[in-house]
Structures are given as structure tokens and as C-alpha cells.
Write an enzyme that holds these catalytic residues in place. Structure first.
Site, PDB file in Angstrom:
ATOM      1  N   HIS A  70       0.838  -1.194   0.000  1.00 58.92           N
ATOM      2  CA  HIS A  70       0.000   0.000   0.000  1.00 58.92           C
ATOM      3  C   HIS A  70       0.882   1.257   0.000  1.00 58.92           C
ATOM      4  O   HIS A  70       0.650   2.197  -0.766  1.00 58.92           O
ATOM      5  CB  HIS A  70      -0.909  -0.035   1.239  1.00 58.92           C
ATOM      6  N   GLU A  71       1.894   1.248   0.841  1.00 58.78           N
ATOM      7  CA  GLU A  71       2.769   2.426   0.940  1.00 58.78           C
ATOM      8  C   GLU A  71       3.560   2.636  -0.349  1.00 58.78           C
ATOM      9  O   GLU A  71       3.705   3.746  -0.840  1.00 58.78           O
ATOM     10  CB  GLU A  71       3.727   2.287   2.128  1.00 58.78           C
ATOM     11  N   HIS A 104       1.532   4.237  -2.908  1.00 56.87           N
ATOM     12  CA  HIS A 104       1.489   5.696  -2.757  1.00 56.87           C
ATOM     13  C   HIS A 104       2.683   6.330  -3.455  1.00 56.87           C
ATOM     14  O   HIS A 104       2.575   7.391  -4.056  1.00 56.87           O
ATOM     15  CB  HIS A 104       1.518   6.082  -1.276  1.00 56.87           C
ATOM     16  N   GLU A 138      -6.479   6.685  -1.365  1.00 59.64           N
ATOM     17  CA  GLU A 138      -6.408   5.506  -0.504  1.00 59.64           C
ATOM     18  C   GLU A 138      -6.985   4.287  -1.211  1.00 59.64           C
ATOM     19  O   GLU A 138      -6.420   3.200  -1.171  1.00 59.64           O
ATOM     20  CB  GLU A 138      -7.159   5.752   0.804  1.00 59.64           C
TER      21      GLU A 138
END
Lengths: 488, 185
Positions: free
Chosen positions: A149-150, A153, A234
Site C-alpha cells: 500500500h505504501e 502511494h 487511498e
């Protein structure tokens, strides 16, 4: 993946453009209103200039050291592979899966709350940070989901976009605040003096009302744009993580663990909130309101859990539509065509049998090592962890009550280094900064007055001079060295 | 007459620019495929380097499993020598099978499972296997995109003109088979 980034960029430019328009409009109207109040017109352009300068300065500061500031504000510490091989390996795996040019720097936040964030303007210069709590409570698959997930980003340039939008929002809020306050405290008097002497009172009043309305509305509008973007990002990062890991249950499990853990992150603030994987402020039943940086965690989990047997952006979009009950999707259209559907992989064999206590202990030990704790082994098998600023020279073992001598000299050397480093940027200190250098130098102490005075010998023990001490040297009880005392 | 000529030149110019754009896109993709392949190579090499360490560590504990260990060593040596996408995939599949058998056997040696050295080696091997998987995934994604570009109109014309070749996929046998080796009684 790259087409998707290009399309994102176009949309992002549009958002940034709206924000910039709001900012400049605000600057212009406020400038004009203030100028008319002071008795001359046509100064809106100056207000616009001031707004741009405020924005430029904030941007420069952020871009010069924004990521360092962010990491420092969150008390993150850089770790290397040997400190926590699993975390480092997982980051490397996701780097490879995402095709990033370089492995991001890995940081650990000294906090038992469960959270993580990414920073860095571009994939060449980026970092991921996770809390120690996350390492202690997640299994390998879940950790992988969070890191994916990071990293998402980072590859989607969310950090850059959110930073740019955040700065603009900050500038808008600042200008509005200053204007409204100046009106409150000093505006009334001046306006009365000039409005009667000059003509055009009507126009001045209209301008003033316009400026006030804009100063109230602009921050709200900016905030809404900012937060809506944050929430969209997100979802995209969740979808991306599912595609990267081919295992949506990993991230879903991690989010569940995070949702059920009540520990609040100590070092979070409003500016850094959108960078984290889950909103660091809201507790369990977070609202899906317009003023939230993250979508509600339960919804994110439900979407990830209902993706089914094969992952792709399209599958995520479908799951999102089912859960949210809307026909329009959360992901940009370009993402949907970007990838083929891939079968979900099986769980990592360690996932089921991970030893929770062992994992907790490992995370704690890693943190203590990074924080320069001293590990003192006792004969009973216990390892006693001493903080770097530990002062006593003896300690009783908490398990067997043996009296243990603390190697004060070693500890003091570490402590002294820690003190000098405390003011600098957080980060790993070079291992083994020689204590010998400090030990070798002859110690000389100048008497500061005629009262009690204590100081540290090079060996780490504390020596105290009484008011009646009049000699020019003193012998340390611990190491036997003499220390010169210069009488005042 | 003059206007028609100008229009013709403008049209030609536009076509040339367009062809250059597609050509550059294809070259970029081809380089990404190459780059992704080198990533797989790095990880495969890393695994080949880890295996002798692993054998060395477990030898003392597993004297009765000489055959399993020899199989791994043999498979590893074959994998080191293999060249070409298809051959390498085949060799790696064999190595995976040998390692899978080994992991099954490890369950019978609690001493070994408590060995710190072995545990960290295992984490390294697991991670390297994951990395191989992820780099394979990344490589196949890039190869698919290149192949799509080469096949689809209009980029297929440019690809045909400059003789771009389709990339081979790197496929191992499916994960389920790899995780549970067949045991016959």
C-alpha cells in the site's frame, strides 16, 4: 502502470489548478479589499503577488527538507537489513513487484500504535516508515500488504500530490486567518476614517463582504478538495497493493488488526495524517464524512475481502461498487485497462503458525537496539535491557535477583554519543563510535563556584565536589584515575 | 498547387513524428522487459548462492537425508548452467520441486527448526523465492505489454518495420503443485 500514472498526472494537474485558482482569487480579493479600506484601489494584483510569495516560500521549505521534517516529526529511525531482516526483505519484494528503480529507505517509528506511511517526492528518493507495533502484531503477509500500500502511494506520486495540495491549503488557510484577524482587531477603525472622505463607499463595502465571504469559504473548499483527493488515493493504493501482492487478504487482515487496536499514534498531526495507511486520529467507528482523510476501514476491508479469486483493478472496482452501492467507480478509468487479471496466490506458510510472543519480543529488541539500549546478560538467562541514559552501576536481575555490575564505561560512552546526537536528525548512528577517544583525554574540571558541584568522570561515574573541597585534584573511586580541578 | 504541396509535407511530417513516437515507445518497453529480466536473473543467482549455505548448515542435522540434499545440489547446479528463458524456467521448476521436498522433511527435525542460523537462512530463501515470484510477475507484465504493442494496430506496423520481436513469458509450473510434492506409497 505507467499509462495510469500519466493519466493520474493529468487529473492531478486539474486539481492543483483549482486549488491555485482559489488561492490566487483569495489573494486578489483580500488584497483589493484591504487596499480599498486603506483608501486606494487597484491593489488586488499586489494581494495576488503576496499570496503567490507565501505559497512559494512554503513550497521551497517543504521541498528542501519536507521528507526529513516528516520523518523527524514522527520520530522515525532509519534501520538496516540486519536490524529486522523480514521487514527489509518485504520492502525489497514490493520494490521488485512495483518495478521501482531503488529500494526505499526503511524507517521504524518508536510507537506501539499500528500505522505506516510513505514519503518522498519521486521513486528515486523515497522512504517507508512503519511503527514497531505493526512489526509486533502483523504476520508476514499482512506486513507485505501494508508495505505494498505504501509503495503504491510512492509509484502513484500520491506523496507529491498531497504535499502540493497540502501546501496550497496551508497558504489559503494562512491568508484567510490573517485577513479575518486583521479585520477583527484593526480594520474597523481605519475603514470609518476613510470611507466618508473618499467616494465609492458602495464598491468598498461590496469588496469587503466578498473578501470576508471568500476568506471563510476558501479554506473549507480547499479542505474538501484535499480530503476528497486523499480518500480517492487511498482506494487506488489499496487496489494497487492487491494487484502487487496478488493477495488482497494480506492487506485486509492488516487493516482488521489495525482497526481492532485502540492504541493512538503519539506523533501524528493533521499535516501528516493523509500519509499514513489508516487515519491516525479516528478510532474504531470512523465516519465516512466529507472531513475524513481516509475512507472508513471497515469498508476498505470489505472491498478487499470481496475481490474474489483473481485480482486486477477491474475486480477491485467491481468489489467497490458492490460494497458502496454506487454505479460510478472509485478508480480512474485508465487504471482499469492497465492490467490483466491475475489469480490470487496462496497464503504464506508462516502466516498461520507465527509465534506472537516471539514476534513481539523481536520487534521490541529491534527497537531497543536501534535506540542504543544496552543488553546485559544475566547468568539466569535473562537479558536485561538498559536504556542509554542508565546511571546506576549496579542492577538487580528482575528474575533471579542477582546483583549485576553494569559496565558503566561502555554505557556512558553510548549515552554521551546519544546526547550529542539527540539534537540532530534522527537516524542510525555509526556503530562503535570509539569510547576510547573520550577515555584517553585527561579530564580537567573548572570550579564554577564555591557550592556543591558534580561532574562525570570519563569512566561514567559521577564525582561530587563539596563546598569545602580545596585541593587541585581528585581521584575517581571507580576507575582510579586522577582528575584535575581548577579552583576558581 | 502550392497549398496541396504544403499540405502533403505537413501530412508527411505528422506521420514521421507519429512513427518516431511509437518507435520510442516500443524501445522503452523493450528496455523495460530487458531490465525486468535482469532482475529475475539477479534473484535466481542469489538463490543459487544461498543453497550451498543451506546445505552446509543442515548437513550436520540431516545425515539421513543425503538423497534429498544431493537432489537439491544437483538441481541447483543444473539451474546455474541453464540458459534461455524456457530452459531456465524448466531448471528452476526442478529446483523448486527439490526444495519443496526438503521443506517437508525439515518438519521432522525440531532441533534444526530451532537453529538461529537456519531460521535466518530460511527467511532469506523465502524472501528470495518471493522476489523471484514478484520479479517474474513484473517481467511477465512488461512482456505482455510489449507483445500487445507489437500485435496491435497501429503500432504493429512500426514494430514490423523495425523488426521488434515478441518477448517470451517466464512461466513456472503452478504454485499448488510446487507446494505439495507428490508422495507415492
Amino acid at each position: 502502470m505507467w499509462e495510469q500514472i500519466r493519466s493520474n498526472r493529468r487529473k492531478s494537474f486539474f486539481l492543483v489548478f483549482i486549488m491555485a485558482f482559489v488561492l490566487m482569487g483569495l489573494g486578489y480579493v483580500v488584497g483589493e479589499a484591504l487596499a480599498r479600506q486603506a483608501g486606494f484601489s487597484g491593489a488586488g494584483i499586489i494581494g495576488l503577488g503576496v499570496a503567490l510569495i507565501v505559497w512559494l516560500v512554503m513550497t521551497l521549505v517543504t521541498f528542501a527538507g519536507g521528507d526529513k521534517i516528516l520523518l523527524a516529526v514522527s520520530h522515525a529511525r532509519r534501520i538496516e537489513k540486519q536490524d529486522h531482516p523480514q521487514l527489509y526483505n518485504v520492502v525489497e519484494e514490493m520494490t521488485i513487484a512495483a518495478g521501482l528503480p531503488k529500494v526505499p529507505a526503511v524507517y521504524v517509528i518508536d510507537d506501539m500504535a499500528l500505522n505506516a506511511f510513505a514519503t518522498g517526492r519521486n521513486p528515486d528518493k523515497c522512504a517507508v516508515a512503519v511503527t514497531a507495533g505493526l512489526l509486533a502484531k502483523l504476520n508476514r503477509d499482512q506486513l507485505q500488504g501494508v508495505i505494498a500500500h505504501e509503495i503504491s502511494h510512492i509509484i502513484n506520486r500520491d506523496v507529491l500530490l498531497m504535499t502540493v495540495l497540502g501546501i496550497m491549503m496551508g497558504a489559503i488557510v494562512m491568508i484567510s486567518e490573517i485577513f479575518l484577524r486583521s479585520l477583527w482587531y484593526g480594520g474597523g477603525r481605519r475603514s470609518r476614517r476613510y470611507s466618508s472622505s473618499r467616494g465609492g463607499g458602495q464598491a468598498q463595502l461590496v469588496m469587503m463582504i466578498l473578501a470576508v465571504v471568500l476568506a471563510i469559504l476558501a479554506p473549507i473548499l480547499a479542505n474538501l478538495i484535499y480530503l476528497a483527493t486523499s480518500r480517492k488515493r487511498e482506494y487506488l493504493a489499496d487496489a494497487n497493493a492487491a494487484v502487487l501482492t496478488r493477495y488482497p487478504d494480506g492487506l485486509a487482515g492488516a487493516l482488521e488488526v489495525i482497526a481492532h487496536d485502540g492504541t493512538k499514534l503519539a506523533a501524528a498531526n493533521r499535516a501528516t495524517a493523509p500519509m499514513y495507511i489508516a487515519n491516525p486520529f479516528k478510532k474504531l467507528k470512523a465516519s465516512a464524512g466529507l472531513f475524513s482523510t481516509h475512507p472508513p476501514i471497515e469498508e476498505r476491508v470489505r472491498i478487499l475481502r470481496t475481490i474474489g479469486g483473481s485480482v486486477s483493478y477491474a475486480a477491485y472496482q467491481q468489489a467497490w461498487k458492490n460494497v458502496a452501492g454506487k454505479s460510478a467507480g472509485a478508480l480512474p478509468e485508465s487504471a482499469l485497462s492497465a492490467s490483466e487479471s491475475q489469480p490470487v496466490r496462496t497464503a504464506h506458510p508462516d502466516a498461520a503458525k507465527a509465534d506472537k510472543r516471539q514476534q513481539m519480543r523481536q520487534a521490541g529488541d529491534m527497537l531497543r537496539k536501534v535506540n542504543e539500549f544496552f543488553f546485559l546478560p544475566c547468568a539466569c538467562g535473562l537479558r536485561i535491557k538498559l536504556p542509554p541514559n542508565f546511571k546506576k552501576d549496579h542492577v538487580a536481575c528482575p528474575r533471579c535477583h542477582r546483583d549485576l555490575a553494569v559496565p558503566v564505561a561502555q554505557l556512558a560512552a553510548i549515552g554521551a554519543v546519544a546526547d550529542t546526537l539527540a539534537g540532530e536528525t534522527p537516524g542510525r548512528r555509526a556503530p562503535g563510535i570509539p569510547a576510547a577517544a573520550a577515555m584517553a583525554a585527561p579530564l580537567e574540571v573548572a570550579r564554577t563556584g564555591s557550592g556543591w558541584q558534580s561532574f562525570k568522570c570519563n569512566c561514567g561515574s559521577t564525582l561530587t565536589l563539596s563546598p569545602s573541597f580545596s585541593a587541585n585534584q581528585i581521584r575517581c573511586n571507580q576507575c582510579g584515575k586522577t582528575v584535575r580541578v581548577k579552583q576558581a | 498547387m502550392g497549398i496541396a504541396l504544403v499540405a502533403l509535407f505537413v501530412l508527411l511530417g505528422v506521420i514521421v513524428v507519429w512513427v518516431i513516437g511509437i518507435f520510442n515507445g516500443l524501445v522503452r518497453l523493450r528496455n523495460q522487459v530487458k531490465n525486468a529480466w535482469s532482475q529475475i536473473d539477479v534473484q535466481l543467482k542469489r538463490r543459487h548462492d544461498l543453497i550451498p549455505n543451506l546445505i552446509e548448515t543442515v548437513k550436520g542435522y540431516m545425515s539421513h537425508e543425503r538423497e534429498t540434499l544431493e537432489n537439491i545440489t544437483k538441481a541447483r547446479n543444473l539451474a546455474v548452467q541453464a540458459s534461455g528463458v524456457a530452459n531456465q524456467a524448466q531448471a528452476e521448476t526442478n529446483l523448486n520441486r527439490a526444495l519443496g521436498q526438503f521443506y517437508l522433511v525439515v518438519e521432522n527435525y525440531p532441533d534444526l527448526k530451532a537453529n538461529q542460523n537456519f531460521l535466518s537462512l530460511q527467511e532469506e530463501l523465502t524472501s528470495t523465492e518471493n522476489k523471484i515470484g514478484f520479479s517474474r510477475q513484473h517481467y511477465n507484465d512488461q512482456a505482455m505489454r510489449l507483445n500487445n504493442k507489437i500485435e496491435m494496430f497501429p503500432s504493429n506496423i512500426v514494430a514490423g518495420m523495425f523488426n521488434f520481436k515478441q518477448a517470451e513469458f517466464f512461466e513456472l509450473e503452478d504454485e499448488a503443485e510446487r507446494a505439495v510434492p507428490k508422495v507415492s506409497f
